[in-house]
Design a protein around this motif. Structure first.
Motif, short mmCIF file in Angstrom:
data_model
loop_
_atom_site.label_atom_id
_atom_site.label_comp_id
_atom_site.label_asym_id
_atom_site.label_seq_id
_atom_site.Cartn_x
_atom_site.Cartn_y
_atom_site.Cartn_z
N SER A 121 0.83 -1.20 0.00
CA SER A 121 0.00 0.00 0.00
C SER A 121 0.87 1.25 0.00
O SER A 121 1.87 1.32 0.71
CB SER A 121 -0.89 0.02 1.25
OG SER A 121 -1.77 -1.08 1.27
N GLY A 122 0.47 2.23 -0.81
CA GLY A 122 1.17 3.50 -0.82
C GLY A 122 2.45 3.51 -1.61
O GLY A 122 3.18 4.51 -1.60
N SER A 123 2.75 2.43 -2.33
CA SER A 123 3.98 2.39 -3.12
C SER A 123 3.84 3.16 -4.42
O SER A 123 4.83 3.41 -5.10
CB SER A 123 4.39 0.95 -3.40
OG SER A 123 3.37 0.26 -4.11
N GLY A 124 2.61 3.53 -4.76
CA GLY A 124 2.38 4.29 -5.99
C GLY A 124 1.96 3.46 -7.17
O GLY A 124 1.97 3.94 -8.31
N LYS A 125 1.56 2.21 -6.94
CA LYS A 125 1.25 1.30 -8.03
C LYS A 125 0.22 1.88 -9.00
O LYS A 125 0.42 1.87 -10.22
CB LYS A 125 0.73 -0.03 -7.49
CG LYS A 125 1.71 -0.83 -6.68
CD LYS A 125 1.18 -2.22 -6.36
CE LYS A 125 -0.14 -2.22 -5.62
NZ LYS A 125 -0.06 -1.57 -4.30
N SER A 126 -0.90 2.34 -8.46
CA SER A 126 -1.99 2.78 -9.34
C SER A 126 -1.59 3.97 -10.19
O SER A 126 -1.76 3.96 -11.42
CB SER A 126 -3.23 3.13 -8.50
OG SER A 126 -3.72 1.99 -7.83
N SER A 127 -1.04 5.01 -9.56
CA SER A 127 -0.67 6.20 -10.31
C SER A 127 0.40 5.90 -11.35
O SER A 127 0.32 6.35 -12.49
CB SER A 127 -0.16 7.29 -9.34
OG SER A 127 -1.18 7.66 -8.44
N VAL A 128 1.40 5.13 -10.95
CA VAL A 128 2.49 4.81 -11.87
C VAL A 128 2.01 3.93 -13.01
O VAL A 128 2.31 4.18 -14.19
CB VAL A 128 3.64 4.14 -11.10
CG1 VAL A 128 4.69 3.58 -12.07
CG2 VAL A 128 4.28 5.11 -10.13
N CYS A 129 1.26 2.89 -12.67
CA CYS A 129 0.85 1.94 -13.70
C CYS A 129 -0.13 2.56 -14.71
O CYS A 129 -0.09 2.23 -15.89
CB CYS A 129 0.24 0.70 -13.06
SG CYS A 129 1.48 -0.33 -12.22
#
Length: 240
Positions: free
Chosen positions: A18-26
């Motif tokens: 959680s909070g690693s930025g997966k959604s925004s980055v991907c």
């Protein structure tokens, strides 16, 4: 992005806490490479919303699994605006609220529910290999078990991570507009507890064999996107 060497679609699989930025980055990676985008974590949130809507006791594992199996979920995979509709209702905003965040792990750790959603996720990936939104170019799929369980045969497999401190600050800013001490503490449950509970059924904190780690602790969003794109291009043997 059809691979120039093989002429086949490309599947990029990204795991992380959680909070690693997966959604925004991907989403940005998918958009930059003309791929579909699949947010599998949101599918668990949608399943949780559906169970609550149906009055299902989240502690009743069999009832949760049956509700998830029958859930009429439609997922939109356009990275410019991914969508989630359950029984015709747009739940995209509702599933991001604290009412879902505080209990989603009770669905996500249900192994039968995971199996059902895993089958749906594999189907959505297969659709993008053959056509779908991407026209057969492929998909960026992100979540907590994509590189190991859902798409272990993905062309590119990454673990996107960051330090706990950074992840808490990012999520606090996302939810509360700032990352002061109070906001970080208010966010801790959604980040630390969820990771701890979900990690009882799947490992998304360490990279499996063949999975490339990208640590975004000292990177901003655009720098992280560039780092992930560099890995994608290197693995596929493409020019940057």
């Amino acid at each position: 992005m059809v691979d120039v060497v093989t002429g086949t679609p490309v599947v990029v699989a990204v795991d992380g806490p959680s909070g690693s930025g997966k959604s925004s980055v991907c989403r940005r990676v998918a958009s930059r490479r003309g791929l579909a985008y699949l947010d599998t974590g949101a599918m668990y949130r949608a399943a949780t919303w559906w169970c609550l809507e149906q009055g299902v006791d989240l502690d009743d594992g069999d009832a949760v699994a049956e509700a998830v199996r029958s859930m009429p979920l439609v997922v939109g995979v356009d990275p410019a605006g991914p969508t989630f509709h359950v029984d015709g209702t747009d739940v995209g905003e509702a599933i991001r609220g604290s009412a879902i965040s505080t209990v989603v792990s009770r669905v996500a750790t249900n192994l039968r529910a995971r199996a059902e959603l895993g089958d749906r996720q594999r189907h959505l990936i297969a659709v993008e290999r053959d056509g779908g939104f991407s026209g057969g170019r492929g998909v960026v799929a992100e979540g907590r078990d994509i590189t190991t369980v859902i798409a272990p045969d993905a062309d590119v497999r990454l673990l996107l991570t960051a330090s706990e401190e950074v992840r808490l600050a990012r999520r606090a800013t996302e939810l509360h507009g700032q990352a002061g001490a109070a906001a970080v503490e208010a966010t801790r449950d959604q980040v630390v507890r969820r990771d701890r509970e979900d990690s009882t059924v799947v490992d998304f904190l360490t990279a499996a064999d063949g999975v490339v780690t990208v640590d975004s602790s000292t990177l901003d969003l655009e720098e992280t996107v560039e780092a992930v794109l560099a890995v994608v291009d290197e693995v596929l043997g493409r020019p940057a």
